[in-house]
Design an enzyme around this catalytic site. Structure first.
Site, PDB file in Angstrom:
ATOM      1  NE  ARG A  57      -2.481   4.391   7.177  1.00  0.00           N
ATOM      2  CZ  ARG A  57      -3.010   5.083   7.973  1.00  0.00           C
ATOM      3  NH1 ARG A  57      -3.068   6.377   7.645  1.00  0.00           N
ATOM      4  NH2 ARG A  57      -3.169   5.231   8.857  1.00  0.00           N
ATOM      5  CG  ASP A  58      -0.634   7.843  10.245  1.00  0.00           C
ATOM      6  OD1 ASP A  58      -0.663   9.202   9.328  1.00  0.00           O
ATOM      7  OD2 ASP A  58      -1.190   7.546  10.757  1.00  0.00           O
TER       8      ASP A  58
ATOM      9  CG  HIS B  12      -1.775   5.322  15.043  1.00  0.00           C
ATOM     10  ND1 HIS B  12      -1.908   4.837  14.124  1.00  0.00           N
ATOM     11  CD2 HIS B  12      -1.918   7.097  15.096  1.00  0.00           C
ATOM     12  CE1 HIS B  12      -1.690   5.341  13.325  1.00  0.00           C
ATOM     13  NE2 HIS B  12      -2.136   6.387  13.527  1.00  0.00           N
TER      14      HIS B  12
ATOM     15  CG  HIS C 142      -0.322  11.525  14.564  1.00  0.00           C
ATOM     16  ND1 HIS C 142      -0.236  11.409  13.322  1.00  0.00           N
ATOM     17  CD2 HIS C 142      -1.396  10.317  14.587  1.00  0.00           C
ATOM     18  CE1 HIS C 142      -0.182  10.284  12.778  1.00  0.00           C
ATOM     19  NE2 HIS C 142      -0.957   9.848  12.983  1.00  0.00           N
TER      20      HIS C 142
ATOM     21  CB  CYS D 139      -4.516  12.705   8.400  1.00  0.00           C
ATOM     22  SG  CYS D 139      -5.902  11.687   8.277  1.00  0.00           S
TER      23      CYS D 139
ATOM     24  CG  ASN E 164       2.239   7.429  13.073  1.00  0.00           C
ATOM     25  OD1 ASN E 164       2.267   7.883  12.007  1.00  0.00           O
ATOM     26  ND2 ASN E 164       1.191   7.103  13.516  1.00  0.00           N
TER      27      ASN E 164
HETATM   28  P1  HMG Z   1     -17.688  10.047  -0.200  1.00  0.00           P
HETATM   29  O1  HMG Z   1     -16.606  10.847  -2.121  1.00  0.00           O
HETATM   30  O2  HMG Z   1     -18.867  10.356   0.004  1.00  0.00           O
HETATM   31  O3  HMG Z   1     -17.529   8.137  -1.285  1.00  0.00           O
HETATM   32  O4  HMG Z   1     -16.509   9.274   0.370  1.00  0.00           O
HETATM   33  P2  HMG Z   1     -18.641   7.911  -2.351  1.00  0.00           P
HETATM   34  O5  HMG Z   1     -19.575   7.078  -1.675  1.00  0.00           O
HETATM   35  O6  HMG Z   1     -19.838   8.668  -2.414  1.00  0.00           O
HETATM   36  O7  HMG Z   1     -17.967   7.794  -3.893  1.00  0.00           O
HETATM   37  C1  HMG Z   1     -17.349   9.027  -4.213  1.00  0.00           C
HETATM   38  C2  HMG Z   1     -16.613   8.290  -5.109  1.00  0.00           C
HETATM   39  O8  HMG Z   1     -15.227   7.660  -4.105  1.00  0.00           O
HETATM   40  C3  HMG Z   1     -16.647   7.564  -6.333  1.00  0.00           C
HETATM   41  O9  HMG Z   1     -16.047   7.696  -7.225  1.00  0.00           O
HETATM   42  C4  HMG Z   1     -16.851   6.391  -5.508  1.00  0.00           C
HETATM   43  O10 HMG Z   1     -16.376   4.709  -6.486  1.00  0.00           O
HETATM   44  C5  HMG Z   1     -14.858   6.204  -5.103  1.00  0.00           C
HETATM   45  P3  HMG Z   1     -16.888   8.756  -9.000  1.00  0.00           P
HETATM   46  O11 HMG Z   1     -18.546   8.015  -8.823  1.00  0.00           O
HETATM   47  O12 HMG Z   1     -16.878   9.747  -7.713  1.00  0.00           O
HETATM   48  O13 HMG Z   1     -15.675   8.511 -10.188  1.00  0.00           O
HETATM   49  N1  HMG Z   1     -15.088   5.604  -3.940  1.00  0.00           N
HETATM   50  C6  HMG Z   1     -13.891   4.985  -3.608  1.00  0.00           C
HETATM   51  N2  HMG Z   1     -12.877   4.969  -4.505  1.00  0.00           N
HETATM   52  C7  HMG Z   1     -11.623   3.892  -4.637  1.00  0.00           C
HETATM   53  N3  HMG Z   1     -11.766   3.287  -2.978  1.00  0.00           N
HETATM   54  C8  HMG Z   1     -13.064   3.918  -2.477  1.00  0.00           C
HETATM   55  C9  HMG Z   1     -13.624   4.271  -2.442  1.00  0.00           C
HETATM   56  N4  HMG Z   1     -14.449   4.600  -2.169  1.00  0.00           N
HETATM   57  C10 HMG Z   1     -15.219   5.380  -2.964  1.00  0.00           C
HETATM   58  N5  HMG Z   1     -12.983   2.621  -1.229  1.00  0.00           N
HETATM   59  C11 HMG Z   1     -14.491   8.435   1.334  1.00  0.00           C
HETATM   60  C12 HMG Z   1     -16.536   8.724   1.235  1.00  0.00           C
HETATM   61  C13 HMG Z   1     -14.336   6.669   2.807  1.00  0.00           C
HETATM   62  C14 HMG Z   1     -14.641   6.913  -0.153  1.00  0.00           C
HETATM   63  C15 HMG Z   1     -14.184   8.929   0.923  1.00  0.00           C
HETATM   64  O14 HMG Z   1     -13.879  10.178   2.556  1.00  0.00           O
HETATM   65  C16 HMG Z   1     -12.393   8.634   1.512  1.00  0.00           C
HETATM   66  O15 HMG Z   1     -12.093   7.943   0.875  1.00  0.00           O
HETATM   67  N6  HMG Z   1     -11.994   8.835   2.444  1.00  0.00           N
HETATM   68  C17 HMG Z   1     -10.204   8.101   2.913  1.00  0.00           C
HETATM   69  C18 HMG Z   1     -10.005   9.465   3.706  1.00  0.00           C
HETATM   70  C19 HMG Z   1      -7.825   9.291   4.509  1.00  0.00           C
HETATM   71  O16 HMG Z   1      -8.098   8.104   3.533  1.00  0.00           O
HETATM   72  N7  HMG Z   1      -8.190   9.404   5.535  1.00  0.00           N
HETATM   73  C20 HMG Z   1      -6.802   9.128   5.628  1.00  0.00           C
HETATM   74  C21 HMG Z   1      -6.598   7.874   6.822  1.00  0.00           C
HETATM   75  S1  HMG Z   1      -7.521   7.573   8.400  1.00  0.00           S
HETATM   76  C22 HMG Z   1      -5.471   8.330   9.876  1.00  0.00           C
HETATM   77  O17 HMG Z   1      -4.424   8.806   8.704  1.00  0.00           O
HETATM   78  C23 HMG Z   1      -5.554   8.059  10.384  1.00  0.00           C
HETATM   79  C24 HMG Z   1      -5.620   6.846  11.030  1.00  0.00           C
HETATM   80  O18 HMG Z   1      -3.713   6.797  11.182  1.00  0.00           O
HETATM   81  C25 HMG Z   1      -5.289   6.980  11.957  1.00  0.00           C
HETATM   82  C26 HMG Z   1      -5.257   8.537  13.093  1.00  0.00           C
HETATM   83  O19 HMG Z   1      -4.224   8.622  13.311  1.00  0.00           O
HETATM   84  O20 HMG Z   1      -5.893   9.239  13.841  1.00  0.00           O
HETATM   85  C27 HMG Z   1      -5.482   5.602  10.480  1.00  0.00           C
HETATM   86 MG    MG Z   2      -2.942   7.973  12.099  1.00  0.00          MG
END
Ligand code: HMG
Ligand code: MG
Length: 302
Positions: A15-16, A207, A209, A240, A249
């Site tokens: 995933r990450d 966690h 990086h 990310c 990581n």
């Molecule tokens: P948004 O644009 O504000 O969401 O994004 P929305 O509710 O307005 O929806 C926009 C569109 O996305 C719509 O589709 C929704 O249906 C769709 P459209 O009508 O435009 O075709 N949608 C989705 N589709 C699939 N799955 C969903 C979903 N939700 C909405 N769950 C949102 C808000 C949260 C969805 C967006 O910002 C997003 O997906 N962000 C994800 C970012 C991400 O994955 N980042 C990496 C993971 S975090 C990380 O890596 C850190 C970590 O490792 C810890 C660390 O190291 O810090 C965990």
């Molecule tokens: Mg991470």
């Protein structure tokens, strides 16, 4: 110094590690990576995320990957989701654990999930409730617990604040993430101690990086405060998409080597883990980021 007798590692590589890859990685490769990690003895694997495919295209094959893995009853398979839309898709894949992900930095919360911290908690609350109702475990990741690419240094109080909000909505355990790898041991200990105000030691994980090369030192510092759950990525994969310049990581291989040297039990077979790292590194066409894997592969070749 008394360290924990055993440590549980969660490999977040699928995933990450892969979420930031520009070229699509076929689902079959992700599935084989998961298989190789479980063969190496990993008991927890973060498989994928159910996020907007527009935001993170690499994870769009989440359901295919989850359907393709061969589950081992002794392994916990987790997935990320930020909202109910993601939850509904995720639950159909029957994960063992669902991870909501927030941040200790307002700016990062906005960039990563497009909402403020308080709003993110409002979105997570029904996800957490539905997850618990479905009999699935729930974890919360807290990003930017020591530093943020947009806000700079983050005070431990902000970590405690988010940890408390997560605890209040029913999150069972939290990850204290140094998203951009800027942390150093004392800062990381303070961030962990902030989370420990609201969660016990078995429910806080590190966690880290490795952007600034501090992740192993930070792991040791976390062990010193008794933390025994850590996340890492095989071959040091990752980053990310919303933390530009942040590298992967800490490599799982490097953490395992450190722990073995300290006489700490992990249940992981380092040789098999290195093979898993080689598998994915060869697929990506670049060398492993694990120093230990590099060293041991050179030794093997000799
Ligand atoms: P948004 O644009 O504000 O969401 O994004 P929305 O509710 O307005 O929806 C926009 C569109 O996305 C719509 O589709 C929704 O249906 C769709 P459209 O009508 O435009 O075709 N949608 C989705 N589709 C699939 N799955 C969903 C979903 N939700 C909405 N769950 C949102 C808000 C949260 C969805 C967006 O910002 C997003 O997906 N962000 C994800 C970012 C991400 O994955 N980042 C990496 C993971 S975090 C990380 O890596 C850190 C970590 O490792 C810890 C660390 O190291 O810090 C965990
Ligand atoms: Mg991470």
């Amino acid at each position: 110094m008394k360290y924990p007798a055993r440590v549980k590692l969660i490999d977040v590589g699928p995933r990450d590690g892969l979420q930031n890859e520009k070229q699509p990685v076929p689902a079959a490769v992700k599935i084989e990576l998961v298989q190789r990690l479980q063969n190496a003895g990993l008991k927890e694997i973060e498989v994928t995320s159910y996020v907007s495919p527009k935001w993170v295209p690499q994870m769009a094959d989440n359901a295919e990957v989850m359907a393709g893995i061969t589950r081992d009853s002794g392994v916990l398979y987790s997935v990320l989701t930020p909202n109910m839309k993601g939850f509904e898709a995720a639950v159909a894949s029957k994960p063992d654990e669902i991870v909501v992900f927030g941040a200790a930095s307002e700016a990062f919360s906005q960039k990563n999930i497009n909402c403020a911290i308080a709003e993110s908690i409002e979105r997570f609350a029904p996800v957490v409730q539905a997850t618990l109702d479905a009999g699935i475990a729930v974890r919360g990741a807290i990003s930017c617990t020591v530093g943020c690419p947009y806000e700079g240094e983050i005070a431990p109080e902000k970590v405690a604040y988010v940890a408390r909000l997560m605890k209040d909505i029913g999150v069972q355990r939290v990850d204290v993430a140094d998203t951009i790898g800027v942390g150093t041991p004392i800062k990381v200990q303070k961030a962990l101690e902030a989370a420990l105000q609201h969660f016990d030691i078995a429910h806080v994980s590190g966690h880290f990086h490795d952007t600034y090369g501090q992740a192993l030192s930070n792991t040791l510092a976390a062990l010193e405060v008794g933390v025994w759950n850590f996340q890492s990525s095989v071959a040091g994969l990752g980053g990310c998409p919303y933390a530009k310049g942040a590298t992967g990581n800490v490599a799982t291989e490097d953490v395992v080597y450190l722990l073995q040297g300290l006489g700490i039990e992990t249940g992981i077979d380092l040789d098999r883990l290195i093979d898993a790292g080689q598998f994915i590194s060869e697929h990506l066409g670049r060398p492993t980021q694990s120093r230990v894997a590099k060293a041991l592969l050179t030794k093997r070749a000799g």
